[in-house]
Scaffold this active site. Structure first.
Site, PDB file in Angstrom:
ATOM      1  CG  HIS A   1      -1.934  -1.103   1.184  1.00 28.38           C
ATOM      2  ND1 HIS A   1      -2.329  -1.798   2.306  1.00 28.38           N
ATOM      3  CD2 HIS A   1      -2.628  -1.645   0.151  1.00 28.38           C
ATOM      4  CE1 HIS A   1      -3.226  -2.705   1.965  1.00 28.38           C
ATOM      5  NE2 HIS A   1      -3.420  -2.643   0.660  1.00 28.38           N
TER       6      HIS A   1
ATOM      7  CD  GLU B   1      -0.894   0.378   4.694  1.00 25.89           C
ATOM      8  OE1 GLU B   1      -0.263  -0.698   4.788  1.00 25.89           O
ATOM      9  OE2 GLU B   1      -2.136   0.434   4.595  1.00 25.89           O
TER      10      GLU B   1
ATOM     11  CG  HIS C   1       0.478  -4.253   5.305  1.00 24.08           C
ATOM     12  ND1 HIS C   1      -0.640  -4.129   4.505  1.00 24.08           N
ATOM     13  CD2 HIS C   1       1.154  -5.325   4.819  1.00 24.08           C
ATOM     14  CE1 HIS C   1      -0.642  -5.080   3.590  1.00 24.08           C
ATOM     15  NE2 HIS C   1       0.440  -5.822   3.759  1.00 24.08           N
TER      16      HIS C   1
ATOM     17  CD  GLU D   1      -1.364  -3.740   9.200  1.00 27.38           C
ATOM     18  OE1 GLU D   1      -0.977  -2.544   9.171  1.00 27.38           O
ATOM     19  OE2 GLU D   1      -2.137  -4.234   8.358  1.00 27.38           O
TER      20      GLU D   1
END
Length: 504
Positions: free
Chosen positions: A138, A141, A245, A339
């Site tokens: 993404h 990110e 991410h 993440e």
């Protein structure tokens, strides 16, 4: 090489594959650039055909080109041109440890660079696993992109002084793709913690919703970035992978999707793989070595908290077409989603703290590729059996051997049964045990099957397919039937879009 000689060589390699860390001593290496032109063609590994072209010779001269010395990579965001210059400069300085290649181009024509960091960057090391990190799927990110550049810097600068790093690079080939979505990154803005600007590729596609799905047909048009990854992981037998991410602080593991196709956005029930114990272990390795993640603290008051800093993907929020499920089901590679930041694109002055929090986690996670069972599948003459289909009994997601007959599977301590199938050979089951400290070496010899005419054939089929279970669909639905269409699907998709923009 004679078949008997190959068998002896395989055993010799394995006797020295995983030395005890306490016995490893630092060693100085010569990092002068190589002039051998043969080093600039890269065998893709298992599978048919093709070379990736290395880019180690084209080092750009620019005032902002970074010298890959210890501490020389500054904590700022690097655009695509700056990232390219850094990667090229690193390969020029450390040609015996690094190799740079592109797996393809983005929709706008930017190279999707991969840097190999290993004591054998250009050639596969017999019996030793390939692992990978992918960042910036993404585009907005951005922390993971910079963490991977700093990981490269740390690995190459520590090889001569840190026995653990030397062991890791001597026994592992680490492929690092800092940015899978450079077009989205170019459209993003530093300091933007939420929202979707730059999330998608330049054609408006979410790349982490663009892969084939185990539970549901994914009709989204495949993108060049996705195609590049699919081709890449079909050619190299990756054992372990992490996708970085932002937008939360948690490790998410497969499955990301669930058979409950229509109401899945609201159910949020776990969707567990046959290797759930291994995925939880891998996730905890990362979270427990992280500076904050294992505390399970929510990023915001309205955000969920995660016990021990890990979660099953579907239990958090299900999605269709995710990369980690594709890696696992289609290629037997155990990938998790990392993440690493509550803010998707935080100010650059915060990057150092993110590196401090994630440095140990990123290294310890990769070392888990050496846990479990490893070995070779051979015929009676000692020749490797390529593309043999393997699975652990009771765990119905399979994996295959490389063209050298190698296989790896990450498993926790216990007693298991390996099931081996190969065209032209008698199937074989082998019992084995996993212990905590060292991987289990398991070499299997297959006997040729006899045909109806009584003759024998030894060679496996050239196009043997990856074993995997049948795709699971909700009761009463059919593949491609459009049963998920209509107002319920529209509501579900809208809810998913909202969740995607808030979280990773």
């Amino acid at each position: 090489m004679q078949p008997a000689g190959l068998a002896v060589l395989l055993m010799a390699v394995w006797c020295h594959a995983v030395p005890a860390i306490a016995d490893v001593q630092p060693e100085q290496r010569n990092f002068e650039p190589s002039t051998d032109p043969a080093l600039f063609a890269f065998d893709r590994g298992a599978g048919d055909g093709g070379l990736y072209t290395f880019d180690n010779l084209s080092v750009a001269q620019d005032p902002r080109a970074y010298r890959p010395d210890v501490g020389a990579l500054d904590f700022v965001y690097h655009n695509h041109e700056e990232m390219t210059r850094y990667l090229r400069a690193t390969t020029a300085r450390y040609p015996n440890l690094t190799a740079l290649y592109s797996i393809g181009k983005s929709a706008q024509g930017r190279d999707l660079w991969v840097l190999v960091v290993s004591a054998s960057p250009y050639e596969h090391m017999l019996g030793k696993p390939d692992v990978k990190y992918i960042g910036n799927i993404h585009g907005n990110e951005a922390v993971g992109r910079e963490l991977l550049l700093h990981l490269i810097q740390y690995l190459v600068s520590s090889y001569g002084s840190d026995p653990y790093i030397k062991w890791l690079l001597d026994n592992t080939r680490i492929h690092i793709l800092p940015s899978l979505n450079p077009d989205g990154y170019a459209a993003s803005k530093e300091g933007t913690c939420d929202g979707g600007q730059g999330r998608y590729n330049s054609r408006g596609f979410d790349l982490n919703r663009n892969f084939p799905d185990y539970f549901k047909q994914n009709n989204k048009r495949s993108q060049p970035e996705t195609e590049a990854v699919k081709d890449w992981i079909s050619k190299i037998q990756f054992v372990l992978s992490g996708s970085l991410h932002g937008g939360a602080l948690v490790v998410s593991y497969p499955y990301d999707n669930t058979p409950n196709a229509i109401f899945h956005s609201y159910l949020s029930q776990p969707s567990l793989t046959p290797d759930d114990d291994v995925f939880k272990h891998l996730s905890l390795i990362y979270a427990n070595n992280h500076g904050k993640m294992s505390r399970g603290v929510a990023c915001k008051t309205a955000s969920p908290s995660f016990e021990n800093g890990i979660t099953n993907g579907a239990a958090w929020y299900p999605l269709t077409g995710g990369m980690q499920d594709f890696n696992y089901v289609w290629h037997g590679c155990m990938e998790v989603t990392l993440e690493v930041s509550c803010c998707k694109f935080p100010p650059a002055y915060e990057l150092r703290k993110y590196w401090d929090d994630n440095q140990m986690s990123m290294i310890k996670f990769l070392a888990e590729a050496h846990r479990g069972v490893q070995g070779f599948i051979m015929d009676p003459t000692g020749n490797p059996v390529e593309r043999a289909q393997l699975k652990i009994k009771g765990r119905d997601i399979g994996f295959t051997t490389t063209k050298y007959g190698e296989f790896w599977r990450i498993l926790l301590p216990g007693v298991y049964k390996l099931e081996v199938y190969a065209d032209g050979f008698v199937p074989k089951d082998v019992d084995f045990m996993i212990v905590e400290q060292h991987p289990t070496l398991l070499n299997v010899t297959l006997q040729p099957a006899k045909r109806n005419d009584g003759s024998q054939h030894y060679r496996p089929a050239a196009a043997s397919t990856q074993y995997r279970p049948q795709q699971q669909l909700p009761p009463g639905s059919a593949q491609g039937s459009g049963s998920d269409e209509g107002i319920l699907s529209t509501l579900s998709s809208g809810f998913n879009s909202l969740v995607n923009n808030i979280f990773g």
